[in-house]
Design a protein around this motif. Structure first.
Motif, PDB file in Angstrom:
ATOM      1  N   THR A 291      27.139  77.131 -43.807  1.00 55.94           N
ATOM      2  CA  THR A 291      25.818  76.768 -43.814  1.00 55.94           C
ATOM      3  C   THR A 291      25.512  75.827 -44.899  1.00 55.94           C
ATOM      4  O   THR A 291      25.629  76.272 -45.970  1.00 55.94           O
ATOM      5  CB  THR A 291      24.927  78.081 -43.925  1.00 55.94           C
ATOM      6  OG1 THR A 291      25.433  78.941 -42.618  1.00 55.94           O
ATOM      7  CG2 THR A 291      23.400  77.790 -43.579  1.00 55.94           C
TER       8      THR A 291
ATOM      9  N   THR B 203      26.449  72.091 -40.586  1.00 51.93           N
ATOM     10  CA  THR B 203      26.281  73.676 -40.459  1.00 51.93           C
ATOM     11  C   THR B 203      26.833  73.925 -39.145  1.00 51.93           C
ATOM     12  O   THR B 203      26.585  73.413 -38.235  1.00 51.93           O
ATOM     13  CB  THR B 203      24.778  74.224 -40.309  1.00 51.93           C
ATOM     14  OG1 THR B 203      24.303  74.098 -41.593  1.00 51.93           O
ATOM     15  CG2 THR B 203      24.588  75.427 -40.176  1.00 51.93           C
TER      16      THR B 203
ATOM     17  N   GLN C 243      31.902  80.795 -41.216  1.00 56.47           N
ATOM     18  CA  GLN C 243      30.612  80.209 -41.091  1.00 56.47           C
ATOM     19  C   GLN C 243      30.315  79.197 -42.471  1.00 56.47           C
ATOM     20  O   GLN C 243      30.691  79.704 -43.507  1.00 56.47           O
ATOM     21  CB  GLN C 243      29.686  81.088 -40.961  1.00 56.47           C
ATOM     22  CG  GLN C 243      28.214  80.705 -41.030  1.00 56.47           C
ATOM     23  CD  GLN C 243      27.896  79.897 -39.560  1.00 56.47           C
ATOM     24  OE1 GLN C 243      28.369  80.210 -38.579  1.00 56.47           O
ATOM     25  NE2 GLN C 243      27.206  78.731 -39.644  1.00 56.47           N
TER      26      GLN C 243
END
Length: 123
Positions: free
Chosen positions: A120, A90, A118
């Motif tokens: 995650t 992450t 991003q």
């Protein structure tokens, strides 16, 4: 000048896969070395993988065997295929371009950076 735009990030469960893309414009892409870096919350940015214009690659030990970097010079795009993802993967993932020379793990060697995408990974 080189402009870099990352895409492909998202939320995935542990063990899953994602493919990041980085589209480059503004300079002859085929002559640049490209790298992926990542930065987790509260941590410094770290090297993930890099690919030279010739196609030679280098990986961080933490992702070796799970991540694959590749490039398509006809599309001015570099990819990061991420398999067997772990929660510790992450981070905000950045694409970077290095004009000429060999691949490098040092972020100071890179000349241009994207804004990041991003990733995650949930447990």
């Amino acid at each position: 000048q080189v402009q870099l735009v990352e895409s492909g990030g998202g939320l995935v469960q542990a063990g899953g896969s994602l493919r990041l893309s980085c589209a480059a414009s503004g300079r002859t892409f085929s002559s640049t070395s490209m790298g992926w870096f990542r930065q987790a919350p509260g941590k410094e940015r770290e090297f993930v993988a890099a690919i030279r214009s010739s196609g030679s690659t280098r990986y961080a030990d933490s992702v070796k065997g799970r991540f694959t970097i590749s490039r398509d010079n006809a599309k001015n795009t570099v990819y990061l295929q991420m398999d067997s993802l772990k929660p510790e993967d992450t981070a905000l993932y950045f694409c970077a371009a290095k004009i000429g020379g060999a691949v490098s793990q040092q972020e100071s060697h890179y000349d241009y950076w994207g804004q990041g995408t991003q990733v995650t990974v949930s447990s």
